[in-house]
Design an enzyme around this catalytic site. Structure first.
Site, mmCIF file in Angstrom:
data_model
loop_
_atom_site.group_PDB
_atom_site.id
_atom_site.type_symbol
_atom_site.label_atom_id
_atom_site.label_comp_id
_atom_site.label_asym_id
_atom_site.label_seq_id
_atom_site.Cartn_x
_atom_site.Cartn_y
_atom_site.Cartn_z
ATOM 1 N N VAL A 26 -12.760 -24.440 -3.120
ATOM 2 C CA VAL A 26 -13.586 -24.586 -2.201
ATOM 3 C C VAL A 26 -13.778 -23.246 -1.413
ATOM 4 O O VAL A 26 -13.021 -22.272 -1.182
ATOM 5 C CB VAL A 26 -13.408 -25.569 -0.975
ATOM 6 C CG1 VAL A 26 -13.200 -27.122 -1.567
ATOM 7 C CG2 VAL A 26 -11.822 -25.091 -0.389
ATOM 8 N N ASP B 147 0.200 -7.515 1.449
ATOM 9 C CA ASP B 147 0.669 -6.302 1.490
ATOM 10 C C ASP B 147 2.055 -6.011 1.598
ATOM 11 O O ASP B 147 2.520 -5.158 2.423
ATOM 12 C CB ASP B 147 0.003 -5.806 2.919
ATOM 13 C CG ASP B 147 0.127 -4.234 2.923
ATOM 14 O OD1 ASP B 147 0.173 -3.298 1.793
ATOM 15 O OD2 ASP B 147 0.194 -3.322 3.961
ATOM 16 N N HIS C 65 0.664 -1.266 0.041
ATOM 17 C CA HIS C 65 0.017 -0.160 0.173
ATOM 18 C C HIS C 65 0.732 1.363 -0.030
ATOM 19 O O HIS C 65 0.284 2.467 -0.285
ATOM 20 C CB HIS C 65 -0.957 0.040 1.035
ATOM 21 C CG HIS C 65 -0.214 0.346 2.481
ATOM 22 N ND1 HIS C 65 -0.056 -0.857 3.425
ATOM 23 C CD2 HIS C 65 -0.024 1.349 3.038
ATOM 24 C CE1 HIS C 65 0.514 -0.253 4.336
ATOM 25 N NE2 HIS C 65 0.698 1.033 4.254
ATOM 26 N N LEU D 68 -7.520 -24.745 -4.394
ATOM 27 C CA LEU D 68 -8.086 -25.875 -4.419
ATOM 28 C C LEU D 68 -9.640 -25.968 -4.765
ATOM 29 O O LEU D 68 -10.075 -26.919 -5.248
ATOM 30 C CB LEU D 68 -8.303 -26.091 -2.839
ATOM 31 C CG LEU D 68 -9.002 -27.600 -2.384
ATOM 32 C CD1 LEU D 68 -8.374 -28.705 -2.926
ATOM 33 C CD2 LEU D 68 -8.994 -27.820 -0.833
ATOM 34 N N GLY E 102 3.387 6.070 8.752
ATOM 35 C CA GLY E 102 4.918 6.560 8.379
ATOM 36 C C GLY E 102 5.813 5.255 8.576
ATOM 37 O O GLY E 102 6.895 4.891 8.103
ATOM 38 N N SER F 249 4.847 1.978 8.206
ATOM 39 C CA SER F 249 4.532 0.816 7.353
ATOM 40 C C SER F 249 5.619 0.484 6.248
ATOM 41 O O SER F 249 6.120 1.224 5.653
ATOM 42 C CB SER F 249 3.193 1.253 6.387
ATOM 43 O OG SER F 249 2.320 1.675 6.895
#
Length: 469
Positions: free
Chosen positions: A274, A145, A115, A272, A218, A220
């Site tokens: 499901v 992310d 992000h 898979l 900041g 992140s």
């Protein structure tokens, strides 16, 4: 009672001994000098040079209606002439962003959050020594992310951090977080690992480390390191208003994602086919399971590996490819990490019996998406108003489902309301038996204290256990 002077002196010395704090020995170094509060300065000094400031510039479009800032959207003092202003085309403007990252090899590859660099037209990376470089995105993975960016090959003598083993992290271990909170470059905070394996609803592969080391806007993309200076997490999420509660992506998960981004520019995951849900105690009782564990199959994708393997709706998956599935949140991570084309053994419980199926894993795609007839209505079944799902209703509501019973209202405080049913839900099964009409629903046996319903809500299909009394 008389106490001798000698006894009083001994008592005083014992009390003084108890009040003196015990010295703390530096972790991991038996010969280290003992001190009450060991400094983390050497560790911080080692880490900070490899942590970078990531600043971005992106282009966004905004409505060119200046009056909305004063009078609200679509409102201005010019009456009928307002269209002269509102019909003007949107304006483009530049928007700045700020985050953190860290260099993890000498070639200039940097790990940060997806992000942070999403939709960025320009990315600048600044090191602690003041050097600044332009970076490009090698690959992003929004589901976890994570992003991999790279600065120019002209950069020399780059400091870097090593990705450690987050699976060895324990609750209570000391950690440092380094980043650029609020633009305050290379800030260091410390704390402990508060929890591991946190599922917080951020995505399908949640498996966060929780820490009380301060994480703010900041931070992140910055590193979360252990006392050995190894990165065991990438700081990603903070809880607004929740002091001391932050989350980091485990390094063991990041290694797999970053390796694929570096090699392919994208992440290839196993599929898979499901739709699953958590096995609650109520669901476990309805399915006569010994304990509430595993992943309940709520739906099977047509043409998917699960369908080809013979896995059915209502099966409970206990293990996949030899790995135990304790919770429904375990399965997406395990399947995603399975190589495409591999034959994986799937151990399931079906009607009280354990059986094993073999599923050949496929690649997960980026995105998985008449005449009116009289309908029958029902009032008050388990606190719900129901109606047949006719072609006319399908057309009016844009529903693709052809079979099932439509919930048009739920009485507040009723059994259905307490169980979580909502207006717009489509009931497809009652106690594992398909129902296509209201009459079939009303005729379905509802003996016992609870009834098990299979519900379709939007694109999701899941089971709900509803009390009958």
């Amino acid at each position: 009672m008389h106490t001798s002077p000698f006894a009083r002196v001994i008592s005083f010395l014992l009390l003084a001994t108890l009040l003196v704090p015990l010295p703390v020995r530096a972790a991991g170094n038996a010969g280290a000098k003992t001190e009450l509060f060991p400094s983390l300065a050497d560790l911080a000094e080692k880490i900070r040079p490899a942590v970078v400031n990531v600043s971005t510039v992106s282009t966004v479009k905004v409505p060119d209606d200046h009056f909305r800032f004063f009078f609200g959207p679509g409102q201005n003092p010019f009456g009928e002439n307002r269209r002269f202003f509102e019909d003007k085309p949107d304006r483009e403007m530049k928007q700045s962003g700020l985050g953190s990252g860290f260099i993890f090899d000498r070639e200039g590859y940097i790990i940060t959050n997806s992000h942070v660099v999403e939709k960025a037209d320009e990315i600048k990376v600044r090191l602690s020594d003041g050097r600044e470089f332009t970076a490009k995105v090698v690959g992003r993975d929004a589901k976890t992310d994570l992003a991999l960016i790279k600065i120019s090959s002209e950069a020399k003598d780059l400091p870097f951090l090593v990705l450690g083993d987050s699976t060895r992290a324990r609750v209570g271990d000391w950690v440092l977080a380094v980043g650029n909170p609020f633009g305050l470059e290379h800030s260091v905070t410390h704390g402990i690992i508060s929890a591991t394996g946190r599922v917080i609803g951020a995505g399908p592969y949640d498996d966060f480390l929780q820490t009380d080391a301060a994480i703010n806007p900041g931070n992140s993309g910055g590193p979360l390191v252990n006392l050995q200076g190894e990165v065991i997490g990438i700081t990603s999420i903070m809880i607004s208003g929740g002091q001391g509660v932050g989350f980091a992506i485990p390094s063991s998960s990041a290694k797999v994602v970053i390796a694929q981004l570096r090699e392919k520019g994208k992440v290839v995951r196993g599929w898979l086919g499901v739709t699953i849900q958590q096995v609650t105690p109520e669901i476990a009782e309805s399915f006569t399971l010994k304990e509430p564990k595993g992943a309940l199959v709520a739906d099977v994708a047509p043409g998917g590996p699960a369908e080809a393997a013979g896995i059915l709706r209502g099966d409970v998956i206990l293990s996949f490819d030899g790995k135990e599935i304790k919770s429904s949140s375990d399965l997406p991570r395990v399947v995603a990490a399975t190589p495409v084309g591999k034959e994986a053994k799937v151990r399931i419980v079906r009607e009280g019996k354990e059986i094993t199926k073999s599923a050949k894993i496929k690649e997960l795609a980026e995105e998985e998406a008449g005449e009116a007839t009289p309908s029958t209505k029902s009032e008050g079944v388990l606190g719900m108003k129901l109606e047949d799902l006719t072609p006319q209703i399908q057309k009016e509501l844009g529903i693709s489902e052809k079979d099932g019973v439509l919930v048009i209202a739920v009485q507040p405080g009723s059994q259905a309301d307490e169980a979580g049913l909502e207006a717009g839900d489509i009931i497809k099964e009652v106690n594992r038996k398909a129902v296509r009409t209201v009459r079939e629903f009303e005729a379905a046996p509802m003996k016992g204290e609870k009834v098990l319903l299979l519900v379709k809500r939007g694109k999701e299909t899941f089971y709900i256990s509803v009390p009958t009394k």
